[in-house]
Design an enzyme around this catalytic site. Structure first.
Site, short mmCIF file in Angstrom:
data_model
loop_
_atom_site.label_atom_id
_atom_site.label_comp_id
_atom_site.label_asym_id
_atom_site.label_seq_id
_atom_site.Cartn_x
_atom_site.Cartn_y
_atom_site.Cartn_z
N GLY A 161 51.69 13.63 15.99
CA GLY A 161 50.52 12.77 15.71
C GLY A 161 50.45 12.45 14.23
O GLY A 161 50.23 13.34 13.40
N VAL A 162 50.66 11.17 13.89
CA VAL A 162 50.59 10.76 12.48
C VAL A 162 49.36 9.87 12.29
O VAL A 162 49.45 8.75 11.81
CB VAL A 162 51.89 10.09 11.99
CG1 VAL A 162 52.94 11.14 11.72
CG2 VAL A 162 52.42 9.06 13.00
N GLY A 163 48.22 10.40 12.71
CA GLY A 163 46.95 9.70 12.52
C GLY A 163 46.37 10.07 11.17
O GLY A 163 47.10 10.25 10.19
N LYS B 2 29.42 20.60 18.53
CA LYS B 2 30.35 19.49 18.63
C LYS B 2 29.76 18.44 19.56
O LYS B 2 29.01 18.77 20.49
CB LYS B 2 31.68 19.99 19.23
CG LYS B 2 32.84 19.04 19.04
CD LYS B 2 33.52 19.23 17.70
CE LYS B 2 34.68 18.25 17.52
NZ LYS B 2 35.41 18.46 16.27
N VAL C 146 44.97 12.80 9.83
CA VAL C 146 45.43 14.05 9.19
C VAL C 146 46.96 14.09 9.12
O VAL C 146 47.54 14.39 8.08
CB VAL C 146 44.92 15.30 9.95
CG1 VAL C 146 45.43 16.57 9.26
CG2 VAL C 146 43.41 15.31 10.03
P1 NAD Z 1 43.54 10.77 14.72
O1 NAD Z 1 42.99 10.21 15.98
O2 NAD Z 1 43.43 9.97 13.47
O3 NAD Z 1 45.09 11.12 14.89
C1 NAD Z 1 45.61 11.71 16.05
C2 NAD Z 1 46.94 11.05 16.30
O4 NAD Z 1 47.60 11.71 17.38
C3 NAD Z 1 46.81 9.57 16.71
O5 NAD Z 1 47.68 8.78 15.93
C4 NAD Z 1 47.21 9.58 18.18
O6 NAD Z 1 47.81 8.37 18.60
C5 NAD Z 1 48.19 10.73 18.20
N1 NAD Z 1 48.45 11.29 19.52
C6 NAD Z 1 47.59 11.50 20.54
N2 NAD Z 1 48.23 12.07 21.57
C7 NAD Z 1 49.53 12.24 21.17
C8 NAD Z 1 50.69 12.78 21.77
N3 NAD Z 1 50.66 13.28 23.02
N4 NAD Z 1 51.84 12.81 21.08
C9 NAD Z 1 51.90 12.31 19.83
N5 NAD Z 1 50.82 11.77 19.20
C10 NAD Z 1 49.66 11.74 19.87
O7 NAD Z 1 42.86 12.21 14.54
P2 NAD Z 1 42.84 13.12 13.25
O8 NAD Z 1 41.53 12.94 12.57
O9 NAD Z 1 44.09 12.95 12.49
O10 NAD Z 1 42.80 14.58 13.90
C11 NAD Z 1 43.97 15.15 14.48
C12 NAD Z 1 43.63 16.52 15.05
O11 NAD Z 1 43.16 17.37 14.02
C13 NAD Z 1 42.52 16.53 16.12
O12 NAD Z 1 42.77 17.52 17.06
C14 NAD Z 1 41.28 16.87 15.32
O13 NAD Z 1 40.27 17.44 16.14
C15 NAD Z 1 41.85 17.85 14.34
N6 NAD Z 1 41.08 17.97 13.12
C16 NAD Z 1 40.85 16.88 12.36
C17 NAD Z 1 40.11 17.00 11.19
C18 NAD Z 1 39.86 15.82 10.30
O14 NAD Z 1 39.43 16.02 9.13
N7 NAD Z 1 40.11 14.60 10.74
C19 NAD Z 1 39.62 18.25 10.80
C20 NAD Z 1 39.91 19.37 11.58
C21 NAD Z 1 40.63 19.21 12.76
#
Ligand code: NAD
Length: 356
Positions: free
Chosen positions: A181-183, A80, A185
Site C-alpha cells: 500500500g503506497v497511499g 473510532k 503513509v
Molecule cells: P490510504 O488509504 O492513504 O492508503 C492505503 C493504500 O493501501 C491505498 O493506496 C490502497 O489502494 C492500498 N491498498 C488497499 N488494499 C490493498 C491491497 N490488498 N494490496 C495493496 N494495496 C492495497 O491510507 P493511509 O492513511 O496510508 O493508512 C494506511 C494504513 O495505516 C491503514 O491501515 C491506517 O489505518 C493505518 N494508519 C494510518 C495513519 C495515518 O496517519 N494515516 C496512522 C496510523 C495508522
C-alpha cells in the site's frame, strides 16, 4: 449474535449507530475507553461487504486506539468511527457535516480525525459542526494537518529498531523492504526508506497511487496478492488489517513485520504463530502512533512540529523495551504490548516512562 456478546465487544463504554437520511450518512462510532481522556481515533470511510464487518472493524480499531494512546503517553482514551461508504451516498460536504453533528452530539467523549478514505478537507467540513475534531489544515510550524507523514516517520524509526534487534544492522542501507500500500503513509515511508538506502518492493490496488510511487522512486512492483510473500528482510503493511493469519504466516519470507496498518494480526494467536516462524513483529499500534501523537498535539494546542517529532522519536525506545522483554520471556510482542497498555489504563494514567 448480539452486540454485547460480540467477540470484539470487550467492554466498550458505548456504541453509536448513526443514520442521516438527508446526506445518506450511515456510520458507527465506537467508544472503547475514556479512562485516560476523551476517546480519540480517526474516522474510516470504507465500502464494507456488510454491516457486521463494519461493526467488527469499528470495535477492533477502537480498542486498538485505547492501547495505542495509552502506550504513546497521550491523555486520550480510545475510540473510532467508520462511515459505511455507499455509491448512493458519495462523499459530500453534507455527509461530513452530518458526521460532525453526530460527533458533537457525544459532547466531547469522542474526538475524530482522518483515517483511511478521509482527508484533511473532509475534516474541515466536520469542523463546521464540531470542535471535537483534529487533523485540520495547519498553519506555520504548529502541530497539525495530515498526520500521515508523521506516522510514516514513526514507522521508519520503528523499522530501524526492529532491523537492529533482529538483523543486528545499524543502518537500513541495502535492507530489502516490501511496502504493502503506497497511499498516504506508505508513500511517505517509501521516501524515507529510499533516502536511507533501503531497496523497495511495492504493491497497491490503486493504479494512481502506484504510478506516483513508480514516478518518484526506484521500486520493484509485484502483484498485490504476492507482495506479502516477497523475499525481503522487512514486510511493512501499510494498507488494511487482517493480513497475518494462520494461512499467510507460514508462507511469509520476511524476518520482520513492521508497518503502519492497524490490526495486522487476524487474531491474538497469530502473534505466537509469527514467533514459531522466526518472525519479529512490531506491534502495529506501537509503531504507528506517530499520527495520533500529531493529532494530540494539535488538539491540545500550543505545540509545534518539533515537539511532535521529539515525541515520535520515542517510539523506538518503546519497541526496544517490548523486543527485549519478548527475547527474555519468549512471549509474543503483541501480547506484551496489550498487557502493558491494559496496565496503564487500569492505573488510570498516561505512561511517561518505558516499562514494557
Ligand atoms: P490510504 O488509504 O492513504 O492508503 C492505503 C493504500 O493501501 C491505498 O493506496 C490502497 O489502494 C492500498 N491498498 C488497499 N488494499 C490493498 C491491497 N490488498 N494490496 C495493496 N494495496 C492495497 O491510507 P493511509 O492513511 O496510508 O493508512 C494506511 C494504513 O495505516 C491503514 O491501515 C491506517 O489505518 C493505518 N494508519 C494510518 C495513519 C495515518 O496517519 N494515516 C496512522 C496510523 C495508522
Amino acid at each position: 449474535m448480539g452486540v454485547f456478546d460480540h467477540p470484539e465487544f470487550d467492554q466498550h463504554e458505548s456504541l453509536h449507530f448513526i443514520q442521516d437520511p438527508g446526506s445518506g450518512l450511515m456510520a458507527i462510532i465506537a467508544i472503547h475507553s475514556t479512562a485516560l481522556g476523551p476517546a480519540a481515533g480517526g474516522c474510516r470511510r470504507w465500502q464494507y461487504a456488510d454491516d457486521a464487518i463494519a461493526l467488527t472493524d469499528a470495535l477492533r480499531l477502537s480498542r486498538g486506539m485505547t492501547y495505542k494512546n495509552a502506550i504513546a503517553g497521550l491523555k486520550f482514551g480510545g475510540g473510532k468511527a467508520v462511515i459505511l461508504a455507499d455509491e448512493s451516498a458519495p462523499k459530500s460536504t453534507e455527509l461530513f457535516r452530518a458526521f460532525g453533528r453526530a460527533v458533537e452530539g457525544l459532547g466531547g467523549r469522542y474526538v475524530t480525525a482522518e483515517d483511511v478514505g478521509c482527508t484533511v478537507d473532509d475534516m474541515r467540513y466536520v469542523n463546521q459542526e464540531t470542535d471535537y475534531v483534529s487533523g485540520l489544515p495547519k498553519s506555520g510550524d504548529s502541530a497539525g494537518g495530515d498526520p500521515s507523514p508523521i506516522t510514516a516517520l514513526g514507522v521508519f524509526l520503528g523499522i530501524q529498531s526492529a532491523v537492529k534487534a533482529r538483523l543486528g544492522a545499524e543502518s537500513l542501507h541495502g535492507i530489502r523492504v516490501a511496502v504493502q500500500g503506497v497511499g498516504h503513509v506508505g508513500l511517505n515511508l517509501c521516501r524515507l526508506l529510499h533516502e536511507a538506502g533501503a531497496k523497495l518492493t511495492v504493491a497497491d490496488v490503486n493504479h494512481n497511487h502506484l504510478q506516483q510511487a513508480r514516478d518518484e522512486l526506484p521500486v520493484i512492483e509485484v502483484a498485490p496478492g504476492e507482495l506479502i510473500y516477497s523475499d525481503v528482510d522487512v514486510l511493512a503493511p501499510c494498507a488494511l488489517g487482517n493480513i497475518l493469519t494462520s494461512v499467510t504466516i507460514p508462507k511469509l519470507r520476511a524476518r520482520i513485520i513492521a508497518g503502519a496498518a492497524n490490526n495486522q494480526l487476524a487474531t491474538e494467536a497469530d502473534g505466537a504463530r509469527l514467533i514459531e516462524h522466526g518472525i519479529l513483529y512490531a506491534p502495529d499500534y506501537v509503531i504507528n502512533a506517530g499520527g495520533i501523537i500529531n493529532v494530540a498535539h494539535e488538539y491540545y494546542g500550543n505545540s509545534s512540529e518539533e515537539r511532535v517529532r521529539d515525541e515520535v522519536a520515542r517510539i523506538p525506545e518503546r519497541l526496544d523495551a517490548i523486543f527485549a522483554k519478548a527475547d527474555a520471556t519468549g512471549q509474543p510482542t503483541n501480547v506484551l504490548a496489550d498487557e502493558w497498555a491494559r496496565r496503564i489504563v487500569a492505573a488510570g494514567r498516561s505512561e511517561s516512562t518505558v516499562a514494557a
